[in-house]
Design a protein around this motif. Sequence first.
Motif, mmCIF file in Angstrom:
data_model
loop_
_atom_site.group_PDB
_atom_site.id
_atom_site.type_symbol
_atom_site.label_atom_id
_atom_site.label_comp_id
_atom_site.label_asym_id
_atom_site.label_seq_id
_atom_site.Cartn_x
_atom_site.Cartn_y
_atom_site.Cartn_z
ATOM 1 N N LEU A 276 -2.861 -5.552 -3.409
ATOM 2 C CA LEU A 276 -2.649 -4.114 -3.544
ATOM 3 C C LEU A 276 -3.789 -3.283 -2.959
ATOM 4 O O LEU A 276 -4.963 -3.576 -3.183
ATOM 5 C CB LEU A 276 -2.474 -3.742 -5.023
ATOM 6 C CG LEU A 276 -1.413 -4.521 -5.809
ATOM 7 C CD1 LEU A 276 -1.352 -3.995 -7.241
ATOM 8 C CD2 LEU A 276 -0.042 -4.425 -5.130
ATOM 9 N N TRP A 277 -3.391 -2.255 -2.249
ATOM 10 C CA TRP A 277 -4.335 -1.229 -1.802
ATOM 11 C C TRP A 277 -4.652 -0.366 -3.025
ATOM 12 O O TRP A 277 -3.782 -0.130 -3.858
ATOM 13 C CB TRP A 277 -3.689 -0.384 -0.695
ATOM 14 C CG TRP A 277 -4.528 0.726 -0.164
ATOM 15 C CD1 TRP A 277 -4.530 2.030 -0.565
ATOM 16 C CD2 TRP A 277 -5.487 0.635 0.891
ATOM 17 N NE1 TRP A 277 -5.417 2.749 0.176
ATOM 18 C CE2 TRP A 277 -6.029 1.916 1.074
ATOM 19 C CE3 TRP A 277 -5.948 -0.411 1.708
ATOM 20 C CZ2 TRP A 277 -6.999 2.205 2.033
ATOM 21 C CZ3 TRP A 277 -6.914 -0.132 2.667
ATOM 22 C CH2 TRP A 277 -7.435 1.165 2.820
ATOM 23 N N GLU A 278 -5.911 0.121 -3.114
ATOM 24 C CA GLU A 278 -6.354 0.861 -4.312
ATOM 25 C C GLU A 278 -6.045 2.356 -4.241
ATOM 26 O O GLU A 278 -6.952 3.182 -4.367
ATOM 27 C CB GLU A 278 -7.873 0.696 -4.470
ATOM 28 C CG GLU A 278 -8.321 -0.567 -5.164
ATOM 29 C CD GLU A 278 -8.076 -0.540 -6.663
ATOM 30 O OE1 GLU A 278 -8.444 0.448 -7.326
ATOM 31 O OE2 GLU A 278 -7.490 -1.516 -7.167
ATOM 32 N N ASP B 259 1.609 -2.716 -8.738
ATOM 33 C CA ASP B 259 1.404 -3.533 -9.931
ATOM 34 C C ASP B 259 2.723 -3.658 -10.720
ATOM 35 O O ASP B 259 3.081 -4.729 -11.220
ATOM 36 C CB ASP B 259 0.318 -2.849 -10.788
ATOM 37 C CG ASP B 259 -0.088 -3.700 -11.965
ATOM 38 O OD1 ASP B 259 -0.314 -4.902 -11.763
ATOM 39 O OD2 ASP B 259 -0.159 -3.163 -13.094
ATOM 40 N N LYS C 28 -1.315 1.640 -6.077
ATOM 41 C CA LYS C 28 -1.624 0.436 -6.864
ATOM 42 C C LYS C 28 -0.755 0.362 -8.136
ATOM 43 O O LYS C 28 -0.425 -0.731 -8.593
ATOM 44 C CB LYS C 28 -3.109 0.400 -7.224
ATOM 45 C CG LYS C 28 -3.566 1.554 -8.066
ATOM 46 C CD LYS C 28 -5.029 1.471 -8.430
ATOM 47 C CE LYS C 28 -5.379 2.710 -9.245
ATOM 48 N NZ LYS C 28 -6.753 2.948 -9.486
ATOM 49 N N ALA D 24 0.848 -1.202 0.000
ATOM 50 C CA ALA D 24 0.000 0.000 0.000
ATOM 51 C C ALA D 24 0.882 1.250 0.000
ATOM 52 O O ALA D 24 2.033 1.185 0.399
ATOM 53 C CB ALA D 24 -0.887 -0.002 1.251
#
Length: 318
Positions: free
Chosen positions: A174-176, A162, A158, A155
């Motif tokens: 993944l945190w958005e 990625d 993202k 986090a």
Amino acid sequence: MLKSFVIMDKKFLISKINRLRKEKNAVIMAHYYQIPEIQDIADFVGDSLALAQQAEKTAADIIVLCGVYFMGETAKILNPRKKVIIPDENAGCSLADSCSAEEFEKFIKAYPNHTVVTYVNTTAAVKALSDITVTSTNAKKIVESLPKDEKIIFAPDKNLGDYINSQTGRKMLLWEGACHVHEQFSLEKLLKLKSQYLDAQILAHPECKKPILLVADFIGSTQALLNYSEKSEKNQFLVATESGILHQMQKQSPKKEFIPVPPDDSTCACNECNFMRLNTLEKLYECLLTEKPEIVLDENIRKKAVKPIKKMLEMSGK
Ligand code: 13P
Ligand code: SF4
């Protein structure tokens, strides 16, 4: 006439800043996204990793962190007995704001048995919930150093997460979150620029969206982009990161040409971080004079937050 008045005025301001920093044994540190005047007056200019490293070893009594709030917090976490001040306390970060400690704690609880890796662009409270922090300079190296079967939460960015997944073959959860500046770059405008500057290389920060990263010739942190542009044999570069970095690129390679990649929305200067740009020479002078705004942290949070940062610094090896 007016112009020479402005120049005189700026010179006067700089002389006052210089006197104060000497009297108070203060060090001025600036991120590469600061306005050129602040980069030029700083004792040290660097990316977020280098700023943390410098903060850890400085002998100054006062650290003036010209960047955004989380960078000031990182300096304070590492230097609890020193005064850390910032020119404008409203210099936040959309990426850090996209991950509140309350929501993140719930997320971590929902995925137990995961190692929590966070980008330094987070609040002290989020760092306090982390096992290790990373910057864009060392994220790949640190994630790669974790056992292959380790379950990892990453986090808040993202796009960076990625990208690290694609480079390491990991499947980090993944945190958005995202940065409003790096998400803005327009692929269409970038490709149009590339058709005008056929020989130019595309440089991109890993906070950019995937379509931009896919066409980039080189992806890296602000420091890595700067180093690459200096060493490269090419003479033109299309730069997809906050445009403040162009100042150092141009200084290091005066004969080369650097073109900022424009944002989607042509009505705004969205490739400039509005938070970073809140800092001015006037505010820098004021904060040295009044020693405010000062970063003050809850000691419990600080003690927890220092562990993941120290771990990162040990692994970064400087
Ligand atoms: P660097 O780690 O490359 O300095 O980036 C910090 C940042 O805020 C990018 O938007
Ligand atoms: Fe935060 Fe984005 Fe500004 Fe960097 S450019 S400080 S990530 S808002």
